[in-house]
Each structure stands twice: as C-alpha cells, then as structure tokens.
Scaffold this active site. Structure first.
Site, PDB file in Angstrom:
ATOM      1  N   SER A 222      16.716   9.386 -40.727  1.00  0.00           N
ATOM      2  CA  SER A 222      17.440   9.947 -39.591  1.00  0.00           C
ATOM      3  C   SER A 222      18.751  10.538 -40.078  1.00  0.00           C
ATOM      4  O   SER A 222      19.451   9.955 -40.906  1.00  0.00           O
ATOM      5  CB  SER A 222      17.673   8.874 -38.528  1.00  0.00           C
ATOM      6  OG  SER A 222      18.280   7.722 -39.075  1.00  0.00           O
ATOM      7  N   GLY A 224      21.317  11.870 -37.911  1.00  0.00           N
ATOM      8  CA  GLY A 224      22.268  12.024 -36.828  1.00  0.00           C
ATOM      9  C   GLY A 224      22.002  13.275 -36.010  1.00  0.00           C
ATOM     10  O   GLY A 224      20.874  13.522 -35.567  1.00  0.00           O
ATOM     11  N   ALA A 225      23.034  14.098 -35.828  1.00  0.00           N
ATOM     12  CA  ALA A 225      22.911  15.302 -35.007  1.00  0.00           C
ATOM     13  C   ALA A 225      21.947  16.321 -35.595  1.00  0.00           C
ATOM     14  O   ALA A 225      21.508  17.247 -34.896  1.00  0.00           O
ATOM     15  CB  ALA A 225      24.284  15.939 -34.822  1.00  0.00           C
ATOM     16  N   GLY A 227      18.932  15.619 -36.641  1.00  0.00           N
ATOM     17  CA  GLY A 227      17.557  15.193 -36.455  1.00  0.00           C
ATOM     18  C   GLY A 227      17.070  14.213 -37.500  1.00  0.00           C
ATOM     19  O   GLY A 227      17.733  13.217 -37.806  1.00  0.00           O
ATOM     20  N   GLY A 254      18.667   4.899 -33.968  1.00  0.00           N
ATOM     21  CA  GLY A 254      17.735   4.873 -35.095  1.00  0.00           C
ATOM     22  C   GLY A 254      16.555   3.950 -34.840  1.00  0.00           C
ATOM     23  O   GLY A 254      15.435   4.220 -35.293  1.00  0.00           O
ATOM     24  N   ASP A 255      16.793   2.862 -34.111  1.00  0.00           N
ATOM     25  CA  ASP A 255      15.715   1.933 -33.778  1.00  0.00           C
ATOM     26  C   ASP A 255      14.739   2.587 -32.796  1.00  0.00           C
ATOM     27  O   ASP A 255      13.519   2.427 -32.914  1.00  0.00           O
ATOM     28  CB  ASP A 255      16.289   0.653 -33.165  1.00  0.00           C
ATOM     29  CG  ASP A 255      17.377   0.043 -34.042  1.00  0.00           C
ATOM     30  OD1 ASP A 255      17.260   0.142 -35.280  1.00  0.00           O
ATOM     31  OD2 ASP A 255      18.329  -0.521 -33.490  1.00  0.00           O
TER      32      ASP A 255
END
Length: 314
Positions: A222, A224-225, A227, A254-255
C-alpha cells in the site's frame, strides 16, 4: 473462510480535535472506542462485507473483556487465547487536517505456553471448516520471538491453507524465509524490509521484487494516496482511486485493503482493485471504522498493468 491471527490486539480509542497543541488542554470534538489490532481489523472489514472469517486473538484483563464485547457486538466470530496479562490500549489523536498521532502500548508479555496455544488456535478453525487464507497481522508483544510468523506460515501450509503476513521489522524479515503466499507492507515497511529508499513507483516495484527474491510469492504494497501495487509471478500492477472526500482517519486503512484483497480471491488485478477500493473507503471513515458495501466504490479504481516507474510518490 479467512482466519486472522492477532498476537497483540488492543482497545483503540480515537479522539478528534481541531488541532493538537502540545502542552495545552483540548476539548475533543468526538471520541470512540473500537476493537483494534491489524488482524482484528481485517476480520471486522470482512464481516462488514458479508465474508466468512474467524479472528484468533489473545485476551486478558478488563481491556480484553471489553474487546470481546465489542467484537461480539460487531458480529465477529472469535477464537480467544486467554493470557495472564491484560490486553493493551492504544490512543489515536486525529486532527481536522487529517494528521494522525498514535500512542501505542507494547502489549502483554506472553509466556511460551501461551505462544504455543496461539499457534494451535490459529489452525484450529480449519479443522471445522477449510480456510482459504490464514493471515498473521500486526506487531508482536513482549516475549514473542521474531520467528512467530514464520512458524505460523509453516503451520498454515501444513493445514492446507494459504498464508498472508502483515507485520514489520525483524518479524517481517523472518517470515520471508518461510515463503508466505502474500505479504502486505506499507511504503515505510517495504523500504525497511528491502533496505532501500522509496521515492518513485519504480523504487516501490524494485523493493517488492526484492521481497519476492527473499521468499514472498506475492507482494501487495500500500502506497497511501498513490494506491497500491501488486507484484507477483504474473507481473506488476498498480491501482489507485480518487478520494471522494476529506481524509477522516488513516487508522486501519491498510487492514481494510488486505481484507478487500483476500475477499476478492487473494490474487490478480481484480483483487488489487478491491484492496484499493476498500482501503480508500476506510480513510473517509472516522477512527478505525471498517467500510461496508455502501462505502466502497470499485468502479472508481484505475488499474494499470504497465505502471510509470518514474511516478513520484506523495
């Protein structure tokens, strides 16, 4: 069914303030308490979207009792491993501009017998109903060696299920040696595990490929902004989606992404798109609320099979 294993669950209290000013008295705009721990959050997201799961976790003390009550209210099936010390409590301070400050306790020290009971409990649900995945998630409490997730991966494989790992530090490095089917680092964890700075999408892809060289079959990272990327035997895919509104909280996003990926089959670009859709939905919700179907916009996700390696990450 997807089984999650959380060795270090928590009660997560989130307090919203306009702006955090060190040394001053604040009046909270809102506060809430949620069951916490990365694996717990994955199971919560799966339940919220109608997928079969069981959360295997340690419990102890008053916080452990409240944790079980909250999970019961959320309809999350639990396989509990009672331990001698109390479950930790974490505090998140969320500011109006999206800045999040977290204060996490280390958690209870587990005895060797309790660690073994947790590993046994992780496989137990597969005896009643075959599990497609067993996901070991989160930090490890005191007393638990960095080989915990490697042992979990080996036992998962012996039970006929696929293994996913979402952790960091030495425990992440050790897990790679057991060759998990999937690892899900964020950008910082990816950089730490691959021992390389990550400034561009190309950097992230090369770091993910390094983790595959170390043993991971697939890497869902992941960003963040920006994707997420999926790097596996089929190649490289990048997915991202626009935010529908302001960021309310990044806790648990993230989970939620891992839950979406596993719920969508745990492989390929369609699962990557689900991961980004679920994770994007989560950041628009306060605290660590997990998104429900009405929150998730799969159509807004753009998946690219040949991502631009020069894209500078935000």
């Amino acid at each position: 069914m997807i089984v999650t294993v959380t060795a270090n669950p928590s009660l997560d209290r989130t307090i919203a303030v306009d702006r955090l000013r060190r040394g001053e008295i604040h009046r909270a705009a809102s506060d809430r308490v949620d069951p916490g721990g990365k694996g717990v959050n994955v199971s919560r997201a799966l339940v919220a979207n109608g997928h079969a799961t069981r959360a295997v976790l340690t419990t102890g003390g008053h916080a452990g009792t409240e944790l079980l009550d909250l999970l019961g209210e959320a309809g999350v099936p639990v396989e509990e491993v009672p331990v001698s010390q109390g479950v930790r409590s974490n505090l998140t301070i969320a500011e109006a501009d999206g800045t999040v400050t977290k204060l996490n306790e280390s958690g209870p020290a587990l005895r060797p017998t309790e660690i073994e009971e947790l590993l046994v409990a992780a496989i137990a649900p597969t005896l009643d109903r075959p599990a497609s995945w067993i996901a070991g998630c989160g930090s490890l409490p005191p007393g638990v060696g960095p080989d915990f997730y490697a042992l979990l991966v080996e036992r998962t494989r012996n039970a006929g299920a696929r293994a996913a790992v979402d952790t960091s530090g030495p425990a992440f490095a050790e897990s790679l040696r057991a060759r998990p089917d999937l690892v899900k680092p964020n950008r910082d964890e990816l950089a730490e595990a691959a021992r390389t700075p990550i400034a561009t999408l190309g950097d992230a892809v090369r770091a993910a490929q390094a983790l595959r060289d170390q043993g991971a079959s697939a890497v869902l990272a992941s960003l963040g902004a920006d994707g997420a990327i999926l790097v596996d035997a089929a190649g490289v895919h990048h997915a991202r989606a626009p935010l529908a509104g302001p960021v309310a909280s990044t806790v648990g996003a993230g989970d939620a992404a891992l839950a979406g990926f596993l719920a969508a089959g745990g492989a390929g670009p369609d699962a990557l798109a689900a991961a980004v859709a679920w994770g994007t939905a989560a950041v628009a919700l306060p605290g660590s609320i997990m998104p429900a179907p009405a929150d998730i916009d799969l159509a807004a996700v753009e998946v690219t099979a040949a991502p631009d390696p020069d894209l500078v990450l935000r």
